[in-house]
Design a protein around this motif. Structure first.
Motif, short mmCIF file in Angstrom:
data_model
loop_
_atom_site.label_atom_id
_atom_site.label_comp_id
_atom_site.label_asym_id
_atom_site.label_seq_id
_atom_site.Cartn_x
_atom_site.Cartn_y
_atom_site.Cartn_z
N VAL A 141 93.49 82.82 122.29
CA VAL A 141 93.33 82.61 120.85
C VAL A 141 91.93 83.04 120.44
O VAL A 141 90.95 82.74 121.13
N ARG A 142 91.84 83.79 119.34
CA ARG A 142 90.52 84.13 118.80
C ARG A 142 90.39 83.53 117.40
O ARG A 142 91.24 83.76 116.54
N VAL A 143 89.32 82.78 117.23
CA VAL A 143 89.07 82.16 115.92
C VAL A 143 87.96 82.95 115.24
O VAL A 143 86.86 83.09 115.79
N ARG A 144 88.25 83.48 114.08
CA ARG A 144 87.20 84.27 113.40
C ARG A 144 86.22 83.32 112.69
O ARG A 144 86.56 82.15 112.43
N PRO A 145 85.03 83.82 112.35
CA PRO A 145 84.11 82.95 111.61
C PRO A 145 84.59 82.78 110.18
O PRO A 145 85.40 83.59 109.69
N LEU A 146 84.10 81.75 109.51
CA LEU A 146 84.39 81.59 108.08
C LEU A 146 83.77 82.79 107.37
O LEU A 146 82.66 83.20 107.68
N GLN A 156 97.96 85.37 110.88
CA GLN A 156 98.15 85.51 109.43
C GLN A 156 97.27 86.64 108.90
O GLN A 156 96.35 87.11 109.59
N THR A 157 97.53 87.07 107.72
CA THR A 157 96.72 88.13 107.13
C THR A 157 95.25 87.67 107.04
O THR A 157 94.98 86.49 106.76
N GLY A 158 94.36 88.59 107.33
CA GLY A 158 92.93 88.29 107.24
C GLY A 158 92.38 87.44 108.38
O GLY A 158 91.25 86.96 108.32
N SER A 159 93.15 87.28 109.46
CA SER A 159 92.68 86.41 110.54
C SER A 159 91.88 87.16 111.61
O SER A 159 91.33 86.55 112.52
N GLY A 160 91.81 88.48 111.51
CA GLY A 160 90.95 89.23 112.42
C GLY A 160 91.68 90.05 113.48
O GLY A 160 91.09 90.42 114.50
N LYS A 161 92.94 90.38 113.25
CA LYS A 161 93.70 91.16 114.25
C LYS A 161 93.13 92.58 114.38
O LYS A 161 92.83 93.04 115.48
N THR A 162 93.01 93.25 113.24
CA THR A 162 92.50 94.62 113.27
C THR A 162 91.05 94.61 113.75
O THR A 162 90.63 95.48 114.53
N ASP A 194 90.66 92.70 101.84
CA ASP A 194 90.45 93.97 101.14
C ASP A 194 91.05 95.15 101.91
O ASP A 194 91.38 96.18 101.33
N HIS A 195 91.11 95.02 103.22
CA HIS A 195 91.66 96.11 104.05
C HIS A 195 92.81 95.56 104.87
O HIS A 195 92.72 95.43 106.09
N SER A 196 93.86 95.23 104.22
CA SER A 196 94.98 94.60 104.93
C SER A 196 95.91 95.67 105.51
O SER A 196 96.28 96.62 104.83
N1 LIG Z 1 85.60 87.85 114.70
C1 LIG Z 1 85.18 88.34 113.52
N2 LIG Z 1 83.87 88.47 113.29
C2 LIG Z 1 83.44 88.95 112.10
N3 LIG Z 1 84.26 89.33 111.09
C3 LIG Z 1 85.57 89.23 111.28
C4 LIG Z 1 86.10 88.72 112.51
N4 LIG Z 1 87.44 88.73 112.43
C5 LIG Z 1 87.72 89.22 111.21
N5 LIG Z 1 86.62 89.51 110.53
C6 LIG Z 1 86.57 90.06 109.18
O1 LIG Z 1 87.57 89.44 108.42
C7 LIG Z 1 88.23 90.36 107.59
C8 LIG Z 1 89.73 90.39 107.88
O2 LIG Z 1 89.93 90.85 109.19
P1 LIG Z 1 91.09 91.85 109.62
O3 LIG Z 1 91.29 92.90 108.61
O4 LIG Z 1 90.84 92.25 111.00
O5 LIG Z 1 92.31 90.85 109.51
P2 LIG Z 1 93.83 91.14 109.89
O6 LIG Z 1 94.29 89.95 110.62
O7 LIG Z 1 93.97 92.44 110.57
O8 LIG Z 1 94.49 91.18 108.47
P3 LIG Z 1 95.81 91.93 107.96
O9 LIG Z 1 96.96 91.30 108.66
O10 LIG Z 1 95.84 91.67 106.50
O11 LIG Z 1 95.64 93.36 108.31
C9 LIG Z 1 87.57 91.69 107.83
O12 LIG Z 1 86.57 91.90 106.86
C10 LIG Z 1 86.93 91.53 109.17
O13 LIG Z 1 85.82 92.38 109.36
#
Ligand SMILES: Nc1ncnc2c1ncn2[C@@H]1O[C@H](COP(=O)(O)OP(=O)(O)OP(=O)(O)O)[C@@H](O)[C@H]1O
Length: 628
Positions: free
Chosen positions: A138-143, A226-232, A349-351
């Protein structure tokens, strides 16, 4: 920061650094811009609800990026042979790998110690390892800034040992530590918000995936959340990395870039093996499969078909590109990233508006001890799933809403498949792979013969509590899925290998028997009927039992065509049979000798007894006894 399923402290600070970080990569070769990529817009987004694509849209048959023409040989797409979705999961193996990952590697069987066991009875083309669970981290992104501005607190806690605690989500958004609503989940690794991109490479298990891919396994690493959780972000890094000329030393590079470096590092060290790498990159957008290396202006979808031969689904006419150098693989990544569908909504913004699958095929040729060339075809799939979204929260509408519905639908099917596969009772029943293109292409990764790593990405923000809970549950279910990794080989080569192994075993047995019989022969020089028989048999054996042993130039094996290979297999079978017969003869001789030995033993016993009797009788009449 990284939390693991072990008690090794300060893992993050020790870093587990390996020589394969992004910073160590060589510089990219200069690439002249090609016409098609000139003037391409950067992957910016339009207002909410608008998807935008980065295709230049001129040629429909060739990728337009200069990078694809540099050092790459394009293969014509082949009907009915392409493959796609895959398999995967594992543990890292860097020198500083924490204890729990090393023990996990042992559970699964490391690529180094893998024993290839082609079945001799069927001439099977599979080499297998024991069953194993999917590796889930599991990876938890920062707020993010907005969440901080809006004062969203974190809903997650990290007690260590691979655990993550999700606080309750009580009415009125009041934080509660009520035991009933607090949930504890355990995974192979938990990456806290402070974890770096390099930590993911070192501790997620991706290194093991790459090593197994090189060994011929079908491997998959996929990001879910979920969207925006940091997958990409986890897989590729932020999108601006791919605008203009990427800086290879940028610490924001994601797992794919770093994996490519590691892959090339490993391959360079294996001088005894000849490797050929190929890559493909596709996306599933609104249930249509698009070739990201050749999307064409019309973005015509490709068909997903079932292959009877491989027993899996594949994408017909998908371009596969030869990648001789690291730059070529990186070019594939860049080209695909430019062409994938991205959009913008209230939560990102970049989904990513599609699921993407980047596949690296690793074909290898290695000469075995017996002189036979062994060909293997491993592959590594990097899957970036589109994020599940609550359309009320993302405020999707129009095209983005349609995309969201398709994304959610395919993820729901994936959820059904994962749920069925993780239930031992349902596992053997019907799994609805066919209900979405995504599950068709991931079928082998989820329940087949591959090695799979799932990276579940979550947001710590309290307002995402429901989605985080959903992802953590999903990941827990996935952790219960078991796969049985196998190496698939060319059936003819597997048969040859198996026959060669048989011959070797029989030859050893043969030598052993001959030595044993020779010893016996020397120990009993008297020429009786048994000895004569033995001499006869040994003569027969040493002259090859009358069956000619085939002489084959093994160096020429790769040049042989089908009929020659069939002839060779026949010759090996003859040799095999001949050795079997020899061994049977030797066993017969041995049995005869043993029987003879027994007769002699019995005769000896009889004589001894007689001697004792004679001695007894003699002593009765001896002059000495008389004197008493
Ligand atoms: N571990 C992290 N450290 C710093 N910034 C992060 C991290 N994970 C995500 N972010 C930032 O959060 C935002 C959303 O991340 P990302 O686009 O990777 O989400 P996603 O899960 O791929 O979303 P989607 O499903 O909508 O494509 C981006 O601006 C990204 O740079």
């Amino acid at each position: 920061m990284v939390r693991r399923a072990s008690s090794v402290p300060h893992l993050n600070s020790s870093g587990g650094s390996s020589a394969d970080s992004a910073g160590t990569s060589g510089s990219r070769r200069g690439r002249a811009p090609v016409a098609g990529s000139r003037g391409r817009k950067t992957p910016s987004t339009t207002s909410t609800g608008q998807s935008q694509r980065q295709s230049s849209g001129s040629s429909s048959s060739m990728p337009r990026s200069r990078s694809l023409t540099n050092g790459m040989r394009r293969l014509s797409p082949q009907k009915g042979t392409g493959s796609s979705g895959g398999t995967g999961g594992g543990g890292g193996s860097s020198r500083n790998t924490p204890y729990f990952l090393r023990s996990r590697e042992n559970e699964i069987g490391s690529a180094d110690t893998l024993e290839i066991v082609a079945s001799k009875s069927t001439g099977s083309e599979e080499c297998s390892t024991p069953e194993d669970n999917i590796n889930v981290v599991v990876r938890v992104r920062p707020l993010n800034d907005k969440e901080k501005r809006d004062r969203h607190g974190s809903t997650l806690q990290f007690p260590g040992n691979g655990q993550v605690i999700l606080e309750g989500n009580d009415v009125g958004q009041k934080r509660s530590h009520n035991r009933d609503s607090v949930r504890v989940f355990t995974y192979n690794v938990v990456f806290e918000p402070g974890a770096t991109q390099e930590d993911i490479l070192d501790y997620s298990g991706i290194k093991r995936i790459i090593e197994m891919g090189i060994e011929g396994f079908s491997c998959t690493a996929f990001c879910y959340g979920q969207t925006g959780s940091g997958k990409t972000h986890t897989l590729t890094g932020p999108p601006d990395l791919f605008v203009g000329k990427p800086n290879p030393k940028d610490p924001r590079h994601g797992l794919i870039f770093r994996s490519f470096l590691y892959l090339f590092q490993l391959i360079k060290n294996r001088k005894d093996v000849n490797y050929v790498l190929k890559a493909s990159f596709m996306e599933i957008y609104n249930e249509r499969v698009i070739d990201l290396l050749n999307p064409g202006s019309a973005r015509k979808p490709l068909a997903v078909r079932w292959s009877k031969k491989s027993g899996g689904f594949f994408v017909e006419n998908l371009f596969t590109v030869d990648c001789e150098e690291l730059d070529d693989l990186l070019a594939v990544l860049e080209e695909g990233m430019r062409n994938r569908a991205v959009g913008s909504h209230a939560m990102n913004d970049h989904s990513s508006r599609s699921h993407t699958i980047l596949t690296v095929h690793i074909l290898s040729d290695q000469q075995t001890d017996g002189g036979v060339f062994l060909s293997k075809h491993g592959k590594i799939n990097f899957v970036d799933l589109a994020g599940s979204e609550l359309t009320k929260k993302t405020m999707s509408e129009g095209k983005t809403l349609e995309e969201a519905n398709n994304i959610n639908k395919s993820l729901m099917v994936l959820g059904y498949c994962i749920s069925s596969l993780s239930d031992s009772k349902k596992r053997t029943g019907h799994i609805p792979y066919r209900d979405s293109q995504l599950t068709k292409l991931l079928a082998d990764s989820l329940a087949g013969n591959g090695v799979t790593l799932m990276i579940a990405c979550v947001s710590p923000a309290h307002y995402n509590h429901a989605e985080t809970l959903n992802t953590l549950r999903y990941a827990s279910r996935a952790k219960r899925i078991r796969t049985k990794p196998v190496i698939k080989m060319d059936p003819r080569e597997a048969l040859i290998l198996s026959l060669k192994r048989d011959i070797h075993a029989l030859q050893m047995e043969n030598d052993h028997l001959k030595a044993a019989l020779n010893l016996h022969h020397q120990a009993a020089p008297n020429g009786g009927p048994v000895e004569n028989l033995l001499e006869l048999q040994l003569d027969r054996v040493s002259s090859g039992g009358g069956v000619p042993v085939p002489k084959v130039d093994l160096q020429r094996l790769p040049e042989l065509d089908g009929s020659e290979l069939a002839e060779l297999v026949k010759l090996y079978m003859v040799e095999n049979e001949s050795l079997r017969q020899e061994n049977n003869h030797l066993f017969t001789v041995r049995e005869t000798i043993l029987r003879d030995q027994e007769i002699v033993c019995r005769e000896n016993e009889r004589l001894l007894k007689k001697l004792e009797d004679v001695n007894k009788t003699g002593s009765l009449f001896s002059p000495i006894s008389d004197s008493f």
